[in-house]
Write a protein that holds these residues in place. Structure first.
Motif, PDB file in Angstrom:
ATOM      1  N   ASN A 101      28.311  47.020  26.567  1.00 38.08           N
ATOM      2  CA  ASN A 101      29.628  46.817  25.960  1.00 38.08           C
ATOM      3  C   ASN A 101      29.591  45.744  24.875  1.00 38.08           C
ATOM      4  O   ASN A 101      30.220  45.877  23.834  1.00 38.08           O
ATOM      5  CB  ASN A 101      30.641  46.416  27.045  1.00 38.08           C
ATOM      6  CG  ASN A 101      31.007  47.580  27.931  1.00 38.08           C
ATOM      7  OD1 ASN A 101      30.895  48.738  27.537  1.00 38.08           O
ATOM      8  ND2 ASN A 101      31.445  47.286  29.150  1.00 38.08           N
ATOM      9  N   SER A 134      36.461  40.381  31.712  1.00 43.44           N
ATOM     10  CA  SER A 134      37.597  40.377  32.631  1.00 43.44           C
ATOM     11  C   SER A 134      37.762  41.718  33.333  1.00 43.44           C
ATOM     12  O   SER A 134      38.194  41.781  34.490  1.00 43.44           O
ATOM     13  CB  SER A 134      38.886  40.048  31.881  1.00 43.44           C
ATOM     14  OG  SER A 134      38.795  38.779  31.291  1.00 43.44           O
ATOM     15  N   SER A 135      37.426  42.793  32.643  1.00 41.53           N
ATOM     16  CA  SER A 135      37.661  44.099  33.253  1.00 41.53           C
ATOM     17  C   SER A 135      36.559  44.481  34.236  1.00 41.53           C
ATOM     18  O   SER A 135      36.756  45.370  35.062  1.00 41.53           O
ATOM     19  CB  SER A 135      37.820  45.163  32.166  1.00 41.53           C
ATOM     20  OG  SER A 135      36.865  45.010  31.168  1.00 41.53           O
ATOM     21  N   MET A 136      35.415  43.802  34.150  1.00 41.64           N
ATOM     22  CA  MET A 136      34.356  44.097  35.126  1.00 41.64           C
ATOM     23  C   MET A 136      34.609  43.307  36.405  1.00 41.64           C
ATOM     24  O   MET A 136      34.584  42.081  36.412  1.00 41.64           O
ATOM     25  CB  MET A 136      33.005  43.722  34.530  1.00 41.64           C
ATOM     26  CG  MET A 136      31.871  43.686  35.541  1.00 41.64           C
ATOM     27  SD  MET A 136      31.210  45.321  35.961  1.00 41.64           S
ATOM     28  CE  MET A 136      29.928  45.485  34.717  1.00 41.64           C
ATOM     29  N   LYS A 137      34.882  44.029  37.487  1.00 37.02           N
ATOM     30  CA  LYS A 137      35.162  43.371  38.768  1.00 37.02           C
ATOM     31  C   LYS A 137      33.910  43.331  39.645  1.00 37.02           C
ATOM     32  O   LYS A 137      33.018  44.167  39.498  1.00 37.02           O
ATOM     33  CB  LYS A 137      36.269  44.113  39.527  1.00 37.02           C
ATOM     34  CG  LYS A 137      37.532  44.359  38.711  1.00 37.02           C
ATOM     35  CD  LYS A 137      38.224  43.067  38.361  1.00 37.02           C
ATOM     36  CE  LYS A 137      39.489  43.325  37.530  1.00 37.02           C
ATOM     37  NZ  LYS A 137      40.109  42.096  37.029  1.00 37.02           N
ATOM     38  N   HIS A 194      37.678  40.536  27.126  1.00 40.77           N
ATOM     39  CA  HIS A 194      38.139  41.773  27.754  1.00 40.77           C
ATOM     40  C   HIS A 194      37.018  42.409  28.577  1.00 40.77           C
ATOM     41  O   HIS A 194      37.222  42.833  29.713  1.00 40.77           O
ATOM     42  CB  HIS A 194      38.630  42.755  26.697  1.00 40.77           C
ATOM     43  CG  HIS A 194      39.044  44.074  27.253  1.00 40.77           C
ATOM     44  ND1 HIS A 194      40.202  44.258  27.968  1.00 40.77           N
ATOM     45  CD2 HIS A 194      38.416  45.286  27.251  1.00 40.77           C
ATOM     46  CE1 HIS A 194      40.291  45.522  28.358  1.00 40.77           C
ATOM     47  NE2 HIS A 194      39.225  46.163  27.950  1.00 40.77           N
ATOM     48  N   VAL A 195      35.823  42.445  27.988  1.00 42.14           N
ATOM     49  CA  VAL A 195      34.677  43.038  28.685  1.00 42.14           C
ATOM     50  C   VAL A 195      34.422  42.326  30.010  1.00 42.14           C
ATOM     51  O   VAL A 195      34.264  42.961  31.052  1.00 42.14           O
ATOM     52  CB  VAL A 195      33.408  42.965  27.800  1.00 42.14           C
ATOM     53  CG1 VAL A 195      32.169  43.330  28.618  1.00 42.14           C
ATOM     54  CG2 VAL A 195      33.542  43.881  26.598  1.00 42.14           C
ATOM     55  N   GLU A 242      32.502  46.341  41.407  1.00 46.38           N
ATOM     56  CA  GLU A 242      31.670  47.327  40.706  1.00 46.38           C
ATOM     57  C   GLU A 242      30.192  46.982  40.788  1.00 46.38           C
ATOM     58  O   GLU A 242      29.330  47.701  40.295  1.00 46.38           O
ATOM     59  CB  GLU A 242      32.079  47.400  39.233  1.00 46.38           C
ATOM     60  CG  GLU A 242      33.531  47.780  39.023  1.00 46.38           C
ATOM     61  CD  GLU A 242      33.923  47.675  37.551  1.00 46.38           C
ATOM     62  OE1 GLU A 242      33.206  48.229  36.710  1.00 46.38           O
ATOM     63  OE2 GLU A 242      34.938  47.016  37.251  1.00 46.38           O
ATOM     64  N   GLU A 285      37.637  43.512  44.581  1.00 46.09           N
ATOM     65  CA  GLU A 285      38.290  44.190  43.445  1.00 46.09           C
ATOM     66  C   GLU A 285      39.141  43.216  42.641  1.00 46.09           C
ATOM     67  O   GLU A 285      39.569  43.509  41.536  1.00 46.09           O
ATOM     68  CB  GLU A 285      39.209  45.329  43.935  1.00 46.09           C
ATOM     69  CG  GLU A 285      38.530  46.400  44.758  1.00 46.09           C
ATOM     70  CD  GLU A 285      38.488  46.012  46.223  1.00 46.09           C
ATOM     71  OE1 GLU A 285      39.527  45.637  46.775  1.00 46.09           O
ATOM     72  OE2 GLU A 285      37.377  46.062  46.809  1.00 46.09           O
ATOM     73  N   GLU A 286      39.398  42.070  43.251  1.00 43.33           N
ATOM     74  CA  GLU A 286      40.278  41.107  42.577  1.00 43.33           C
ATOM     75  C   GLU A 286      39.508  39.918  42.002  1.00 43.33           C
ATOM     76  O   GLU A 286      40.089  38.911  41.607  1.00 43.33           O
ATOM     77  CB  GLU A 286      41.350  40.624  43.568  1.00 43.33           C
ATOM     78  CG  GLU A 286      42.324  41.738  43.950  1.00 43.33           C
ATOM     79  CD  GLU A 286      43.153  41.382  45.174  1.00 43.33           C
ATOM     80  OE1 GLU A 286      43.031  40.254  45.688  1.00 43.33           O
ATOM     81  OE2 GLU A 286      43.924  42.246  45.628  1.00 43.33           O
ATOM     82  N   ASN A 333      37.499  40.429  22.338  1.00 45.10           N
ATOM     83  CA  ASN A 333      36.871  41.623  22.902  1.00 45.10           C
ATOM     84  C   ASN A 333      35.910  41.278  24.034  1.00 45.10           C
ATOM     85  O   ASN A 333      35.854  41.958  25.047  1.00 45.10           O
ATOM     86  CB  ASN A 333      36.112  42.386  21.811  1.00 45.10           C
ATOM     87  CG  ASN A 333      37.056  43.088  20.855  1.00 45.10           C
ATOM     88  OD1 ASN A 333      38.193  43.405  21.208  1.00 45.10           O
ATOM     89  ND2 ASN A 333      36.600  43.321  19.636  1.00 45.10           N
ATOM     90  N   SER A 377      36.940  39.023  39.001  1.00 44.77           N
ATOM     91  CA  SER A 377      36.268  39.530  37.805  1.00 44.77           C
ATOM     92  C   SER A 377      35.063  38.652  37.466  1.00 44.77           C
ATOM     93  O   SER A 377      34.982  37.498  37.901  1.00 44.77           O
ATOM     94  CB  SER A 377      37.234  39.541  36.627  1.00 44.77           C
ATOM     95  OG  SER A 377      37.477  38.220  36.197  1.00 44.77           O
TER      96      SER A 377
END
Lengths: 133, 133
Positions: free
Chosen positions: B119, A125-128, A122-123, A131, A72-73, A119, A75
């Motif tokens: 995305n 970085s937020s995908m861990k 962000h895409v 997932e 989870e940590e 942007n 990305s």
DNA sequence: CTTATATACGCCCTGCGTAGTCCTATTTGA
DNA sequence: TCAAATAGGACTACGCAGGGCGTATATAAG
């Protein structure tokens, strides 16, 4: 154009694999055979991930790799930047030496591309990695 | 890796230019000189944009290009796909012939990459040329 | 009708980055 | 001491982005 490199793909697959076996130690041989990835290429990817402190290596017989921190940590962005080594940018002006761009001074789209760049980061970085399992 | 091509950059600059002169007719020569872009390369980019109905061409003396529709109705995604010709994907499995990927059947990250792909498409589609001026 | 100025378009060359192979050194458990 | 594993450097093959060049075609203006 706008493609991830095979190295990054291999890295993600390997990390996903290690996470999926509950972080038990895994070897390059094992992973490369399971997913049909060239051993030597994967080996180097693993070495980079080790240097980037995303995974931990255990040398010698019975050695291999485990994750350095929870899935989870980690990305996708972490994986990309560690493997590529260099800052990832959609245009030269967001990479190493912006001024090297042939149209740097006359470029009128640096700012809007900057928004896109932001942007994208962000895409990724937020995908861990968690997932992906 | 993950870079836009120069052609796309040139295309965006050219479109921005035409929009910035209130859609008055502009020539390749004019644009290439103003932004120091290789003429021949820009010319081919303009031809693709014409075929993609993003701009309109006027042949012969006093000819040139204007936008085919309002800048608010042209997305960065439009420009990319017209110039690249092919479907843009961050991995082979999102392009022309997915099965050509060397790890297609064993790949465990197709789905998560698909999310990222989605995305990214959103980011590029929502950015309009009108935001570049 | 001729000329100058545009776009249209195909061919080819070159450099660089990606992907992959090969080989050797080092570490370590049994 | 041996076998299994990571560490890492050197080299090659290939594709593609980027650019240059030549020619054909369209058209406004004199």
């Amino acid at each position: 154009m706008l493609k991830l490199s095979k190295k990054v793909e291999y890295g993600l697959i390997a990390i996903r694999h290690i996470a999926s076996v509950n972080n038990h130690i895994s070897t390059v041989k094992e992973i490369s055979e399971k997913y049909i990835i060239p051993v030597d290429v994967l080996a180097k990817v693993m070495q980079k991930l080790t240097k980037g402190k995303i995974i931990i290596s255990y040398q010698g017989a019975m050695g291999g790799y485990t994750l350095a921190r929870k899935a989870e940590e980690i990305s996708v962005m972490d994986v990309i930047s560690v493997i590529e080594g260099t800052q990832v940018g959609i245009a030269q002006c967001f990479s190493e030496v912006p001024e090297n761009c042939s149209i740097y001074t006359n470029c009128t789209i640096k700012n809007p591309l900057g928004k896109i760049q932001h942007n994208l980061e962000h895409v990724f970085s937020s995908m861990k990695v968690s997932e992906i399992i």
